[in-house]
Each structure stands twice: as structure tokens, then as C-alpha cells.
Enzyme design. Sequence first.
Site, PDB file in Angstrom:
ATOM      1  N   ARG A  35       1.631   7.675  15.675  1.00  0.00           N
ATOM      2  CA  ARG A  35       2.719   7.398  16.346  1.00  0.00           C
ATOM      3  C   ARG A  35       3.612   7.936  17.139  1.00  0.00           C
ATOM      4  O   ARG A  35       4.481   9.265  16.770  1.00  0.00           O
ATOM      5  CB  ARG A  35       3.606   6.977  14.870  1.00  0.00           C
ATOM      6  N   HIS A  45       0.358  -1.179  -0.413  1.00  0.00           N
ATOM      7  CA  HIS A  45      -0.139  -0.445  -0.145  1.00  0.00           C
ATOM      8  C   HIS A  45       1.383   1.304  -0.178  1.00  0.00           C
ATOM      9  O   HIS A  45       0.355   2.305  -0.036  1.00  0.00           O
ATOM     10  CB  HIS A  45      -0.708   0.150   1.394  1.00  0.00           C
ATOM     11  N   ASP A  71      26.766 -21.225 -26.077  1.00  0.00           N
ATOM     12  CA  ASP A  71      27.016 -20.917 -24.705  1.00  0.00           C
ATOM     13  C   ASP A  71      25.277 -20.691 -23.854  1.00  0.00           C
ATOM     14  O   ASP A  71      24.660 -20.429 -25.417  1.00  0.00           O
ATOM     15  CB  ASP A  71      27.461 -19.340 -25.275  1.00  0.00           C
ATOM     16  N   ASP A 117       3.512   9.065  -0.832  1.00  0.00           N
ATOM     17  CA  ASP A 117       2.007   8.518  -0.546  1.00  0.00           C
ATOM     18  C   ASP A 117       1.351   7.431  -1.959  1.00  0.00           C
ATOM     19  O   ASP A 117       1.944   7.840  -3.157  1.00  0.00           O
ATOM     20  CB  ASP A 117       1.500   9.683  -0.387  1.00  0.00           C
ATOM     21  N   LYS A 168      -9.018  10.663  -3.341  1.00  0.00           N
ATOM     22  CA  LYS A 168     -10.500  10.582  -4.179  1.00  0.00           C
ATOM     23  C   LYS A 168     -12.286  10.422  -3.533  1.00  0.00           C
ATOM     24  O   LYS A 168     -13.304  10.536  -4.350  1.00  0.00           O
ATOM     25  CB  LYS A 168      -9.849   8.541  -4.002  1.00  0.00           C
TER      26      LYS A 168
HETATM   27  C1  GDG Z   1      -1.560   3.739   3.132  1.00  0.00           C
HETATM   28  C2  GDG Z   1      -1.422   4.332   2.225  1.00  0.00           C
HETATM   29  C3  GDG Z   1      -2.872   4.372   0.707  1.00  0.00           C
HETATM   30  C4  GDG Z   1      -8.436   9.977   7.725  1.00  0.00           C
HETATM   31  N1  GDG Z   1      -8.940  11.336   8.943  1.00  0.00           N
HETATM   32  C5  GDG Z   1     -10.069  10.457   9.178  1.00  0.00           C
HETATM   33  C6  GDG Z   1     -10.369   9.471   8.389  1.00  0.00           C
HETATM   34  N2  GDG Z   1      -9.430   9.593   7.385  1.00  0.00           N
HETATM   35  C7  GDG Z   1      -9.828   8.168   6.367  1.00  0.00           C
HETATM   36  C8  GDG Z   1     -10.118   8.838   5.129  1.00  0.00           C
HETATM   37  C9  GDG Z   1      -8.827   8.075   4.261  1.00  0.00           C
HETATM   38  C10 GDG Z   1      -7.740   7.549   5.329  1.00  0.00           C
HETATM   39  O1  GDG Z   1      -8.455   7.564   6.178  1.00  0.00           O
HETATM   40  C11 GDG Z   1      -6.523   7.727   4.807  1.00  0.00           C
HETATM   41  O2  GDG Z   1      -6.482   7.677   3.564  1.00  0.00           O
HETATM   42  P1  GDG Z   1      -4.942   7.127   3.237  1.00  0.00           P
HETATM   43  O3  GDG Z   1      -4.357   7.377   1.427  1.00  0.00           O
HETATM   44  O4  GDG Z   1      -3.964   8.060   3.580  1.00  0.00           O
HETATM   45  O5  GDG Z   1      -4.696   5.932   3.820  1.00  0.00           O
HETATM   46  P2  GDG Z   1      -3.682   5.266   4.774  1.00  0.00           P
HETATM   47  O6  GDG Z   1      -4.702   4.019   5.394  1.00  0.00           O
HETATM   48  O7  GDG Z   1      -3.234   6.048   5.894  1.00  0.00           O
HETATM   49  O8  GDG Z   1      -2.506   4.846   4.328  1.00  0.00           O
HETATM   50  C12 GDG Z   1      -1.485   5.532   0.930  1.00  0.00           C
HETATM   51  C13 GDG Z   1      -3.286   3.821   1.709  1.00  0.00           C
HETATM   52  O9  GDG Z   1      -2.348   3.083   2.084  1.00  0.00           O
HETATM   53  C14 GDG Z   1      -4.495   2.851   0.646  1.00  0.00           C
HETATM   54  O10 GDG Z   1      -3.564   1.511   0.069  1.00  0.00           O
HETATM   55  O11 GDG Z   1      -2.987   5.408   0.023  1.00  0.00           O
HETATM   56  O12 GDG Z   1      -1.141   5.627   0.809  1.00  0.00           O
HETATM   57  O13 GDG Z   1       0.288   5.065   2.834  1.00  0.00           O
HETATM   58  O14 GDG Z   1     -10.126   6.864   3.962  1.00  0.00           O
HETATM   59  O15 GDG Z   1     -11.216   9.172   4.775  1.00  0.00           O
HETATM   60  N3  GDG Z   1     -11.979   8.865   8.936  1.00  0.00           N
HETATM   61  C15 GDG Z   1     -12.483   9.298   9.679  1.00  0.00           C
HETATM   62  N4  GDG Z   1     -12.443  10.183  10.284  1.00  0.00           N
HETATM   63  C16 GDG Z   1     -10.422  11.573  10.604  1.00  0.00           C
HETATM   64  O16 GDG Z   1     -10.574  12.298  10.823  1.00  0.00           O
HETATM   65  N5  GDG Z   1     -13.374   8.430   9.860  1.00  0.00           N
END
Ligand code: GDG
Length: 728
Positions: free
Chosen positions: A309, A163, A498, A370, A377
Site C-alpha cells: 500500500r 482475519h 409483561d 494484529d 507460528k
Molecule cells: C491477516 C491479518 C492474520 C511475509 N513475508 C513474506 C511472506 N510472508 C508471509 C508469511 C505469512 C504471511 O505472509 C503474513 O502473515 P500474517 O499473519 O501477517 O497475515 P496477513 O495475510 O498479512 O493478515 C493477520 C492473517 O490475516 C490470517 O488470518 O494472522 O493478523 O492481518 O504467511 O509467511 N511470504 C513470502 N515472502 C515474504 O517475504 N513468500
Amino acid sequence: MKTIIVSNRLPVKISNTEDGMTFTPSEGGLATGLGSIYRTGNNMWLGWPGIEVPDEQQSNNITDKLAEINLHPVFLTQEEINLYYEGFSNETLWPIFHYHPTYAKYEQSYWDSYVSVNKKFRDAIFKIAEPGDRIWIHDYQLLLLPGLVRELQPDITIGFFLHIPFPSYEIFRLIPWRAEILENLLGADLVGFHTFDDLRHFTSSVARLLPAQTLANEITYKDRLTVAETFPMGIDNNKFEMLTKNPEVAENIEALHNIFADNKMILSIDRLDYSKGILQRLQAFELLIESHPELIGKVVLYMIVVPSRDTVAQYKELRDEIDKLVGNINARYRTLEWTPVNYYYRAFPVEMLSALYHTADVCLITPMRDGMNLVSKEYVASRTNNSGVLILSEMAGAAKELIDALIVNPNNIGEVYRAMIDALNMPLEEQQRRMAAMRDVVSKFNIHHWVKIYMSKLSEVKEIQSSMQAKHISTEGRQFIEATYNQASKRVIFLDYDGTLVGFKANPLQAFPDEDLMDILDQLSSDPANRIVIVSGRKYETLEDWFGGMNIDIFAEHGAWQKLRGEEWQRLPGLHNSWKQDVEQVLDLFVDRTPGSFTEEKSYSLAWHYRKVEEGLGELRANELMNTLRFTTEDKGLQMLPGNKVVEIKNIEVNKGKVAAKYLDLVESDFVMALGDDHTDEDMFKAMPAEALTIKIGSNISAAKYYLRDYREVRRLLRTLTMRGSLA
Ligand code: GDG
């Protein structure tokens, strides 16, 4: 058959309440996407439930409760959490994979724990796995798991998805345990990444660090094929569209409209992390207000940083710096009614998130690096009226798909600031054109699509593997060859030299035939029923030195020269050499520019060798050379042959296939076998009669019927034939 999903964390939150423990499924993107899999049949999701090892009774209780929702816990001790999770995963792999090598720690104790926790996950898998099951492993905490599982269950189907980004070889190589990591990852059948850049960094690290064969995205290591492929992860777009109609969200939207009625809102949401570019984003926002004082009271930055963290020193420092910078900006510019940065260091319920996505005029996402970034999205999916502007860092995987965003380099504060100006001034029509295009992408490549194409590719890889296995000469295949050989009385065996009869050497002259090989050839050729034919690209002088005294037929320089047994060397009529001077000049240029490469001149061909050139550079130059010579060779009736670390330019009439076919017209045969390892041998395989036994060496992608792994296997086969032949 069942599917077992494995990730570090289970998609569940366990909390202690007055009524005991409560279990709340956490509906992240991954959990939603995989819901269709792990909630059906006897499929399972295996991972750490997020709490320390409880006592036995508690642990049984948790295990039973989780089983009701198809989850299966792997408990970790506090020490394992410190060393495996916070240590190796987050203080070694995370900084390296996100290009912060100065933050990386290389502690032996971290690595030891990483190995042992990966083994703990393996043991947990084997408590529930049965033959025929499919395992899908997720993310950087479990890089060793594919190999560990494969070791115990060689035929099991294993998918892996990373990821986070995969770093370039130059950075990846810093990890002391880099080879072990790659070797174990290749235990998977399919390794998935978000972007093509991650994929090519991975394959280039594999090519440089392991004795593996890589052909585009197919990697063969220890006789197993692993395919690497890109699968940009999507979101549950319907969920985010529907949320905007939810009454609670509507209330939040109204409240936000009331508070920020006179303001344009720029939204920023991340987990606390140095890879997210939060400080640089704040600097760009400060520059915006500083250089456009008319925006005071008119625009706000709504910034959510989700705690993460913060026991790790760098994260604590980052948090302090964010506090300081936000404090400074607000102190300098705030007015009685207006605060420029609305900063929250906490998580919000998804109903509030959705309201923010819906309200924000601009979403500002500028990570330094990232893997994908799902927030971008989610913002797009929530813009049901197609208004709003997304500013997105080119370093986020999502930038490869959301090309209608304003794409910025997050290190370029000026560019981010200018993008904010453009976004705030963008006409509605342009906003809608861009947003509609992005919504199409987000809706088509949603999370369900992602799971579907990953799973179908995984099945496809399994099919490719099994069709290849059929080609390797098994015991049965060997017996068949021996039986056919024994029944025949007019046998022809074509042998490339070869890579087929000897191993590959950096200096071609070192690859001379040893005693064992000479003995095999001697025995084979002394059987009156056999005609042994060496078909090589080598110069006739060299082949004369080595095999001139033997009772065999020799074709040198791919057939430009031939010597049938008992006769003298003859050249193929009608060949010309006048082209050589022009081509040689070009080759010399490439030799001057490419340390380690050299030109070899043969009577009717020129070869540019790059076996001693730095991995990757040689291939690059070979492509360049072929492009440079394309028109010259067409004009002069020449052929360019890319081979194993060599490009050969020769007369078009000279071809192993043509000479072998011509030979078979002249010599009677009831058994034909051809063995070769190179591109040039493919012509020979294709020219063989249907019943011929064609055998490719070192690869299973070939026009040949069978393959053998290396010259040692070839010698073993030939040795067996010498024994059978003499018995017959
Ligand atoms: C890895 C990779 C890759 C955020 N703040 C709140 C909240 N969120 C949710 C968002 C989103 C998710 O957290 C964060 O999305 P990321 O894409 O940054 O995903 P991560 O799991 O951190 O990271 C990343 C991902 O895996 C998927 O493969 O995109 O690059 O680092 O869904 O909505 N949700 C709630 N409250 C918040 O304050 N409920």
C-alpha cells in the site's frame, strides 16, 4: 451441493510474460488450508484476480484458465480498486479495526463503492450458486456480503471469518455506516474470529447498535440466529517442518551461517503497516546496542519489510521514517565488518524465509495490533530442534495461544529491550521447554484443524436453526391449536403479563393494558368453557386495578397472592417478611451506585430493576448483586430470580410453577395452554402436564414446546381463538 469460498483476492498471481499471461497459485496459509475444499468436486473460490478489468477477449481467456484450477474471477475497475479497496477497506476499516482512528477517512464515495462492489461479488456468487450450496466469505473487504446474499436466498448456508481484529464498541461506533455493517454481517449463520476479545467486542457492538437479542455468543436478529465463535487460525506446520529439509533451504541456511557466524540473529518480518510496530521495534533494538556496547559485532537485527500500500500517504511516510531510523542506527553503530540492522524492503521466496526462521536465534514480533500473526507460528513450526526464542506482542491474536513466548507490550520499549536481553541469554534448556510447548500448540491447531472445526460448527448452527424453526408456531401449528381448542370444553389458559400480553416499557407503570387487550381478555373470559388465569410477578394492587372487575383468576407476585373469580384476594399461607430489611439495605446500595436502577417492594418480595440502566452495566451489577446476596438468601430460605432486566428476591415457596400446578389440581381441564416470556415462566412450563400447549414469547430457547415472537403475535393467536371459540 458445493462450497464457494469468497475473498477479496484470489490465491493466484497473474503476470504478463512473453508467452502471454501466466498463472501462479499463491500458496498462502489460507489457500493451503482451503485447498482441501476448493480443489475438490465442483467447489470454487471466487475473488479479484489482482488485475484491472481486461478487454472482453482477455477476460474470457482468464476466466477459462482460472476455471481449470477451480477459481472464478470478479474483475474490478481502477475506480473500484481506488474507492472500495484502497478507500473504504484500507483507509476506513483497516485503521478503525487496528485502533488508528485518526487515520480513518469517512468518504461517502468510498462507502458507495464498497456497497456496489459487495453487490458485484453477490451477483458473481449467484451466477454459480445453487440452492443447498455453502458460502464461506472471508475478511473485512466483504463485510456486507453475507446480508446481501441472504436477502436473495434466505435459506442458504453462509459462514464469515474476520482475519483482522474486531475493535471495541467505542471505536467501532465511529464509523458512520456502523449499523449497516453489523446488520449485513448478521446475514451469516456463523461469524468467526481469531480471539475471544474480538468476539466479545463484536457481540457488544451488536447489542448496543442493533435491536438484536444477544445471549452469550448467540445473536437473534430479525428472527434469525447467528452464532459468533472463535477459531484461532493455524498454519500448515508440516509444510514449514518439511521445508527445513529442502536442499535449496539448506543452501540458504549455510550461506546465512557463514555470513552471521559470529552473530546472534534477531529476525523481524512484516508487511509495511503502521499496525506492526516497526518503528518502536527499531527503537528497542537501538536501546539494546546503546546500553550494551559489548553486543556490537555480536548481534544483528535481520528485518524484512514486505512492500504494501505504499501509494497511501501514511504508508509512504512510515516507509520514510523506517528508512531514516535504520539509517541512523547503522550510521551510529556500524563497523567495517558489521551492520547492526540488515534491512530489506522486499519480499523473499519462501525458501529464504524458511532458512531465516531456521537460523534466527530470536524472532521479534511486536505488532501494535494484529488479528493473529502467522509469522510467529511459522517461526515456531520451523524450529525443528526446539531451540530459539519467540518475543511476541500481547496485541497479536497469536499471543493467546503461544503463551510460552516472551510476551511484551510493544509500546513499552524498555520491556521489549529487556525481553531481547532475556532471549539472548536464555539457557538452551529453557528455550527447548518453551519451544516444544509452542510447537505442540502450532501442530495441533493447524490450518486443517481450523477448517475442519469451522465447517463442523457451521453445520451445527444450521441444525440448531432448523430445530428452532420447528418450534415457531407456523400456520399448521396455529391450526392444530385452534382444532384442539375447539374440541375442548374445560379450557385453562395461563397468561403471564409483561412481555407476553403487552410490550416492554422503561417505566413498568406505563405498561398498562390497552383497549385491544381488554377486549381480547373480555371475550376469552366470557366463554363459559374458559378459565383465564393471569400469573404475574406484579403487585396485587396493580393487577386488581387493571383486572379486578373481570371474570378471570389472578395470581400476583408470582403466586404470593391469588384471587379466584368471584372471590377476594388471599395470601399464600406461611410466608414471612422479616428478611426484607437486610436485603433492602443491599439493594439501596446498588441503587445509589447505578443510575437508572430502582427497587420495587412487593408484599413478599423485593425486586431490583435495571431496565433504564446503560446496556452492559446493568447486567454487570445484577451479577454482582446476586453474588453479594448469595449467602444471605441461602440462610434465610429465599430465592433469587434473575428476570428480564430485573433481579427478584422472594420466598422460596413462591413460584409460578407451584401455583399453576396447584391450580390444575383444583380445576378440571381438557385443554391447558400457558404463555410467558420470562425466566420465571420456565417454572410454569415445566410444571405443566405433558399434553399442555406451552408457548414462550420472544425467544426460542425454552422448556416450552412452541414460541411466538412478541406480544403482537400472542394477541393475534388469542384473537383467533376468541373467534373460533364462539363459532364452536
Ligand atoms: C491477516 C491479518 C492474520 C511475509 N513475508 C513474506 C511472506 N510472508 C508471509 C508469511 C505469512 C504471511 O505472509 C503474513 O502473515 P500474517 O499473519 O501477517 O497475515 P496477513 O495475510 O498479512 O493478515 C493477520 C492473517 O490475516 C490470517 O488470518 O494472522 O493478523 O492481518 O504467511 O509467511 N511470504 C513470502 N515472502 C515474504 O517475504 N513468500
